[in-house]
Design a protein around this motif. Structure first.
Motif, PDB file in Angstrom:
ATOM      1  N   SER A 196       0.799  -1.227   0.000  1.00  0.00           N
ATOM      2  CA  SER A 196       0.000   0.000   0.000  1.00  0.00           C
ATOM      3  C   SER A 196       0.832   1.277   0.000  1.00  0.00           C
ATOM      4  O   SER A 196       0.432   2.289  -0.584  1.00  0.00           O
ATOM      5  CB  SER A 196      -0.951   0.012   1.201  1.00  0.00           C
ATOM      6  N   GLN A 197       2.016   1.245   0.651  1.00  0.00           N
ATOM      7  CA  GLN A 197       2.791   2.476   0.724  1.00  0.00           C
ATOM      8  C   GLN A 197       4.244   2.328   0.277  1.00  0.00           C
ATOM      9  O   GLN A 197       4.988   3.302   0.256  1.00  0.00           O
ATOM     10  CB  GLN A 197       2.759   3.046   2.146  1.00  0.00           C
ATOM     11  N   GLY A 198       4.630   1.115  -0.123  1.00  0.00           N
ATOM     12  CA  GLY A 198       5.967   0.902  -0.647  1.00  0.00           C
ATOM     13  C   GLY A 198       6.954   0.455   0.411  1.00  0.00           C
ATOM     14  O   GLY A 198       6.784   0.734   1.602  1.00  0.00           O
ATOM     15  N   VAL A 199       7.998  -0.216  -0.034  1.00  0.00           N
ATOM     16  CA  VAL A 199       9.023  -0.707   0.887  1.00  0.00           C
ATOM     17  C   VAL A 199       9.793   0.452   1.507  1.00  0.00           C
ATOM     18  O   VAL A 199      10.012   0.504   2.715  1.00  0.00           O
ATOM     19  CB  VAL A 199       9.994  -1.661   0.155  1.00  0.00           C
ATOM     20  N   SER A 217       4.396  -3.631  -8.824  1.00  0.00           N
ATOM     21  CA  SER A 217       4.780  -2.473  -8.015  1.00  0.00           C
ATOM     22  C   SER A 217       6.001  -2.795  -7.160  1.00  0.00           C
ATOM     23  O   SER A 217       6.898  -1.951  -6.992  1.00  0.00           O
ATOM     24  CB  SER A 217       3.609  -2.017  -7.142  1.00  0.00           C
ATOM     25  N   LEU A 218       6.065  -4.016  -6.621  1.00  0.00           N
ATOM     26  CA  LEU A 218       7.214  -4.399  -5.809  1.00  0.00           C
ATOM     27  C   LEU A 218       8.481  -4.461  -6.653  1.00  0.00           C
ATOM     28  O   LEU A 218       9.523  -3.909  -6.269  1.00  0.00           O
ATOM     29  CB  LEU A 218       6.960  -5.755  -5.144  1.00  0.00           C
ATOM     30  N   CYS A 219       8.398  -5.113  -7.802  1.00  0.00           N
ATOM     31  CA  CYS A 219       9.579  -5.240  -8.658  1.00  0.00           C
ATOM     32  C   CYS A 219      10.043  -3.884  -9.167  1.00  0.00           C
ATOM     33  O   CYS A 219      11.252  -3.619  -9.236  1.00  0.00           O
ATOM     34  CB  CYS A 219       9.284  -6.177  -9.826  1.00  0.00           C
ATOM     35  N   ALA A 220       9.102  -3.014  -9.525  1.00  0.00           N
ATOM     36  CA  ALA A 220       9.475  -1.685 -10.014  1.00  0.00           C
ATOM     37  C   ALA A 220      10.193  -0.893  -8.927  1.00  0.00           C
ATOM     38  O   ALA A 220      11.201  -0.219  -9.197  1.00  0.00           O
ATOM     39  CB  ALA A 220       8.234  -0.943 -10.487  1.00  0.00           C
TER      40      ALA A 220
END
Length: 201
Positions: free
Chosen positions: A21-24, A106-109
C-alpha cells in the motif's frame, strides 16, 4: 513457541500489506510494529532488519502464488479455461489494483529503482506466472510459440494494471479483459483446429 510463530506471521502479514500500500522505502519498523501492536523490542526478537522482513514477505508471496497456480491447474479442464483464470485475476482484484497497482509489478518496479538485492527473488514471482502461462500455451499445442505468448500476456496484464491504477477506472480493466479474451480465442483456435482428428473418409 506457537505464540512466537503467530507473532512472526503477524509481522510478515502486516509488512506485506504495508509494502504493497505504501511501498518498501516508505515503510519503517515502527509502521509494522504499530500495525501489529507490539513493542520495538519484541519486533527485533523476530527480525533484525527490514531486509529480513522483505525476504519473508517475498517468500510468502511466492508460496501464495504457487498455491493459486495449483488451484487454477486443478479447477481448469483445459488450457483455454486455465489461461482465462489468469486474465480474470485483473477483475477479481480490480479494487486493490486501482488503488496500488499490481502487487508483483509495483514491488519489482520499486526494488529495481532502489537497485535492491531482493529484486532477483521478487522477480521470481513473475517467473512463476511466466512459466505457468508458457506451459499452458504449450499444452494448447503452441509449442515453440509458448514462451513468447506467455511473456506477451504477462506484459499486457501489467500494462492494464498500470492504466487501471492511473485512471482509477474499473471500465479500463473490463474493456481490456474483453480484448484479452478475444486475443486468447484467436491465438488458441488455430491450435485447437490442428489437434482435431481427420474426418472419416
Amino acid at each position: 513457541m506457537p505464540a512466537a510463530t503467530t507473532t512472526r506471521q503477524q509481522i510478515v502479514d502486516a509488512a506485506d500489506r504495508l509494502f504493497y500500500s505504501q511501498g518498501v522505502a516508505n515503510t519503517s519498523f515502527a509502521h509494522v510494529a504499530e500495525a501489529v501492536g507490539i513493542s520495538r523490542g519484541n519486533f527485533y526478537h523476530h527480525f533484525r532488519s527490514k531486509d529480513e522482513i522483505l525476504d519473508a514477505v517475498i517468500a510468502q508471496r511466492l508460496a501464495g502464488t504457487e498455491a493459486v497456480l495449483a488451484a487454477w491447474q486443478a479447477a481448469g479442464e483445459a488450457p483455454a479455461q486455465r489461461l482465462r483464470f489468469f486474465v480474470h485475476m485483473l477483475i477479481d482484484n480490480q479494487a486493490p489494483i486501482m488503488a496500488h497497482g499490481c502487487p508483483v509489478g509495483s514491488l519489482c518496479a520499486e526494488l529495481a529503482k532502489l537497485d535492491h538485492p531482493a529484486l532477483g527473488a521478487a522477480r521470481g514471482l513473475f517467473a512463476l506466472f511466466r512459466d505457468w502461462l508458457s506451459n499452458e500455451f504449450a499444452r494448447a499445442g503452441l509449442g515453440r510459440e509458448a514462451p513468447g505468448l506467455a511473456m506477451h500476456l504477462l506484459a499486457r496484464s501489467q500494462g492494464i494494471a498500470v492504466m487501471a491504477q492511473t485512471f482509477r477506472d474499473p471500465a479500463v480493466i473490463a474493456a481490456e479483459v474483453l480484448l484479452l479474451e478475444a486475443w486468447l480465442a484467436e491465438v488458441l483456435t488455430p491450435a485447437a483446429r490442428v489437434r482435431q482428428p481427420p474426418a472419416a473418409a
